[in-house]
Design an enzyme around this catalytic site. Structure first.
Site, PDB file in Angstrom:
ATOM      1  N   CYS A 236       0.823  -1.204   0.000  1.00 44.09           N
ATOM      2  CA  CYS A 236       0.000   0.000   0.000  1.00 44.09           C
ATOM      3  C   CYS A 236       0.867   1.269   0.000  1.00 44.09           C
ATOM      4  O   CYS A 236       1.454   1.576  -1.035  1.00 44.09           O
ATOM      5  CB  CYS A 236      -0.994  -0.042   1.152  1.00 44.09           C
ATOM      6  SG  CYS A 236      -2.486   0.884   0.801  1.00 44.09           S
TER       7      CYS A 236
ATOM      8  N   HIS B  11      -3.617  -5.283   0.674  1.00 41.59           N
ATOM      9  CA  HIS B  11      -3.065  -5.628   1.994  1.00 41.59           C
ATOM     10  C   HIS B  11      -3.023  -7.136   2.189  1.00 41.59           C
ATOM     11  O   HIS B  11      -3.910  -7.714   2.820  1.00 41.59           O
ATOM     12  CB  HIS B  11      -3.900  -4.967   3.094  1.00 41.59           C
ATOM     13  CG  HIS B  11      -3.641  -3.512   3.214  1.00 41.59           C
ATOM     14  ND1 HIS B  11      -2.706  -2.993   4.080  1.00 41.59           N
ATOM     15  CD2 HIS B  11      -4.158  -2.460   2.529  1.00 41.59           C
ATOM     16  CE1 HIS B  11      -2.664  -1.673   3.941  1.00 41.59           C
ATOM     17  NE2 HIS B  11      -3.539  -1.332   2.997  1.00 41.59           N
TER      18      HIS B  11
ATOM     19  N   GLU C  66      -1.162  -8.722   4.137  1.00 40.06           N
ATOM     20  CA  GLU C  66      -0.887  -9.053   5.545  1.00 40.06           C
ATOM     21  C   GLU C  66      -2.164  -9.285   6.347  1.00 40.06           C
ATOM     22  O   GLU C  66      -2.139  -9.875   7.424  1.00 40.06           O
ATOM     23  CB  GLU C  66      -0.056  -7.940   6.201  1.00 40.06           C
ATOM     24  CG  GLU C  66      -0.812  -6.738   6.735  1.00 40.06           C
ATOM     25  CD  GLU C  66      -1.395  -5.807   5.665  1.00 40.06           C
ATOM     26  OE1 GLU C  66      -1.126  -6.018   4.459  1.00 40.06           O
ATOM     27  OE2 GLU C  66      -2.139  -4.866   6.028  1.00 40.06           O
TER      28      GLU C  66
END
Ligand SMILES: N[C@@H](CCC(=O)NCCCC(=O)O)C(=O)O
Length: 253
Positions: free
Chosen positions: A114, A222, A224
């Site tokens: 990001c 994202h 993660e």
């Protein structure tokens, strides 16, 4: 918790004032993604506005450039001044933009997420649309800030994955669904970057560094977020991990 192997991965921090004092902070989900979805251990890299890159990189096996609600200051890409009240983090910019170049030059594996993806683009001379939703022609890429966090980071849109790149090698398919938590996006792609994925509106959602000595991937979404619950996100971290473990093994020799 995956077994910690040889690798140590730097994770970039952000500056935030908490009460009377300034802090460096890191989103826990980035630390957990390294700890749980790789065989590495995360080590926070403070955003103090400078960094002894050569010393730091000599001790790291990879770097994760994290997301952040703050925007890169537009003077770094010759963009128009931000809207009044925009949240910036100049010390983060001053830390990460040179560190990206140093890491690529040193052959340290890089994963940008990001804001970290946007920093990679700017570091390579690219520019950003500062308010995508005002440009026209793009789908909504922002999250609904009034929604629960699981919805904000839930799947939002498809990305088409370019054949022959790092991402296709990691995933093995030509599309995936991703989350979307960003107001800015790639306008001019940096010199030496290879598009790896596009949203259906044509926005570049991932790129790699063409002549990098090692793994160097940036993604706008994202991965993660609940990384072990999403096979595509896990595949991104698995590919990053393999590069980090390989560097760690060669560093120990
Ligand atoms: N500010 C930029 C980058 C957006 C971004 O990194 N969002 C992450 C938010 C917090 C987190 O999940 O770490 C933009 O708006 O495009």
């Amino acid at each position: 918790m995956s077994e910690v192997g040889l690798a140590v991965v730097g994770v970039t921090a952000c500056n935030q004032q908490l009460g009377l004092h300034p802090f460096n902070i890191v989103g826990e989900k980035y630390l957990l993604a390294i700890a749980d979805a790789t065989q590495a251990w995360p080590l926070v890299i403070p955003s103090l506005g400078h960094c002894p890159a050569e010393v730091v990189l000599s001790r790291l096996d990879g770097i994760l450039f994290t997301g952040s609600p703050s925007n890169i200051e537009p003077h770094h890409f010759d963009g128009p001044a931000s809207e009044a009240g925009t949240h910036h983090d100049p010390k983060r910019d001053a830390t990460t933009l040179p560190l990206i170049h140093a890491a690529i030059k040193a052959g340290v594996p890089v994963l940008g997420i990001c804001r970290g993806f946007q920093e990679m683009n700017v570091a390579f001379g690219g520019s950003l649309h500062q308010r995508l939703h005002e440009v026209g022609g793009f789908i909504e890429h922002r999250e609904d800030k009034t929604a629960p966090v699981e919805e904000q980071y839930g799947l939002s849109h498809e990305v088409k994955i370019e054949p022959g790149g790092l991402l296709h090698d990691a995933w093995g398919r030509s599309s995936a669904e991703v989350n979307s938590v960003h107001t800015q996006g790639v306008d001019r792609l940096g010199v030496g970057l290879r598009p790896e994925a596009y949203a259906n509106d044509g926005l570049i959602e991932a790129f790699s560094v063409k002549d990098a000595k090692n793994f160097a991937l940036g993604v706008q979404w994202h991965p993660e977020w609940k990384v072990l619950d999403n096979a595509f996100y896990t595949a991104v971290f698995k590919a990053f991990n393999e590069a980090c473990q390989h560097r760690a093994a060669s560093r120990v020799k």
